[in-house]
Write a protein that holds these residues in place. Structure first.
Motif, PDB file in Angstrom:
ATOM      1  N   SER A   7     -67.403 -22.356  20.376  1.00 52.85           N
ATOM      2  CA  SER A   7     -66.451 -22.935  21.332  1.00 52.85           C
ATOM      3  C   SER A   7     -65.040 -22.377  21.128  1.00 52.85           C
ATOM      4  N   GLU A   8     -64.991 -21.086  20.812  1.00 49.85           N
ATOM      5  CA  GLU A   8     -63.703 -20.394  20.651  1.00 49.85           C
ATOM      6  C   GLU A   8     -63.471 -19.499  21.850  1.00 49.85           C
ATOM      7  N   SER A   9     -62.241 -19.509  22.335  1.00 53.96           N
ATOM      8  CA  SER A   9     -61.898 -18.623  23.434  1.00 53.96           C
ATOM      9  C   SER A   9     -60.494 -18.054  23.225  1.00 53.96           C
ATOM     10  N   SER A  14     -62.071 -13.814  26.235  1.00 51.26           N
ATOM     11  CA  SER A  14     -63.370 -13.955  25.563  1.00 51.26           C
ATOM     12  C   SER A  14     -63.686 -15.430  25.377  1.00 51.26           C
ATOM     13  N   TYR A  15     -64.988 -15.708  25.315  1.00 55.42           N
ATOM     14  CA  TYR A  15     -65.453 -17.069  25.072  1.00 55.42           C
ATOM     15  C   TYR A  15     -66.761 -17.002  24.308  1.00 55.42           C
ATOM     16  N   ASP A  16     -66.839 -17.746  23.208  1.00 49.23           N
ATOM     17  CA  ASP A  16     -68.055 -17.835  22.408  1.00 49.23           C
ATOM     18  C   ASP A  16     -68.565 -19.275  22.510  1.00 49.23           C
ATOM     19  N   PRO A  17     -69.649 -19.504  23.282  1.00 45.18           N
ATOM     20  CA  PRO A  17     -70.128 -20.879  23.467  1.00 45.18           C
ATOM     21  C   PRO A  17     -70.647 -21.529  22.177  1.00 45.18           C
ATOM     22  N   ILE A  68     -57.333 -16.768  25.577  1.00 38.19           N
ATOM     23  CA  ILE A  68     -56.811 -16.823  26.934  1.00 38.19           C
ATOM     24  C   ILE A  68     -55.509 -16.034  26.979  1.00 38.19           C
ATOM     25  N   GLN A 104     -55.077 -18.912  21.350  1.00 40.43           N
ATOM     26  CA  GLN A 104     -56.289 -18.921  20.524  1.00 40.43           C
ATOM     27  C   GLN A 104     -56.843 -20.347  20.553  1.00 40.43           C
ATOM     28  N   ASP A 105     -57.875 -20.559  21.344  1.00 40.13           N
ATOM     29  CA  ASP A 105     -58.395 -21.879  21.663  1.00 40.13           C
ATOM     30  C   ASP A 105     -59.680 -22.137  20.872  1.00 40.13           C
ATOM     31  N   ASN A 152     -62.024 -17.040  36.715  1.00 40.06           N
ATOM     32  CA  ASN A 152     -61.565 -16.263  35.566  1.00 40.06           C
ATOM     33  C   ASN A 152     -60.037 -16.195  35.516  1.00 40.06           C
ATOM     34  N   THR A 162     -59.240 -15.774  30.969  1.00 42.29           N
ATOM     35  CA  THR A 162     -60.095 -15.884  29.795  1.00 42.29           C
ATOM     36  C   THR A 162     -60.539 -14.484  29.395  1.00 42.29           C
TER      37      THR A 162
END
Length: 171
Positions: free
Chosen positions: A166-168, A160-163, A170, A41-42, A134, A158
């Motif tokens: 800035s949460e992704s 999901s990524y929310d620009p 992996i 959880q990034d 990816n 990856t």
């Protein structure tokens, strides 16, 4: 004369110790193969950021695309993509942007487990990640506890990524 022989004796003793250590490792039973799936959880922004730039080249923006930027990581590791799922450990280490065009980063990451099954064990992951791909494959170079002498590979994907935040996630 005793002083002349002390160095060769130390070398011979070390060589015997090294030989014994190598034979013990090579003499083990066939290694177990395991496939583990977990999620990092990034979070790259805000007060709860788990990835943060700590140094970079003066006069340049410190980002994932800027050569020379170094980040520290302390991501929660969970059993499912949901950030609210069972926490099984932390992914702790560094990420360094190592290519001039920002396409590659070098990752040195320890997966530190705290769940009941693997508590106190770690997996050590290292390698170049082509961050625009990816699927990224890195080497598992070692481990401790239940993963002692681990070797193999880890595939980072990856999910999901929310620009905006800035949460992704992996896998």
């Amino acid at each position: 004369m005793a002083a002349k022989f002390s160095v060769p004796i130390k070398i011979i003793s070390f060589s015997i110790l090294l030989f014994i250590t190598i034979n013990i490792v090579n003499g083990q039973a066939q290694p177990n193969q395991s496939t583990l799936v977990f999620y990092l959880q990034d979070v790259g922004k805000g007060p709860k950021a788990t990835v943060s730039p700590v140094i970079g080249i003066n006069g340049k923006v410190w980002s994932y695309n800027t050569f020379g930027t170094i980040f520290v990581v302390d991501d929660p590791v969970t059993l499912s993509p949901s950030p609210f799922s069972t926490l099984i450990g932390k992914a702790q280490g560094t990420i360094t942007v190592t290519s001039q065009d920002g396409a590659n980063v070098n990752i040195v990451l320890s997966i530190v487990f705290n769940d009941v099954q693997y508590a106190g064990s770690t997996l050590e992951i290292q390698g170049t990640s082509r961050q625009r791909d990816n699927l990224r494959e890195l080497g598992v170079v070692s481990g401790t506890g239940r993963f002692r002498f681990a070797r193999g590979f880890a595939v980072f994907e990856t999910i999901s990524y929310d620009p905006t935040s800035s949460e992704s996630v992996i896998r």
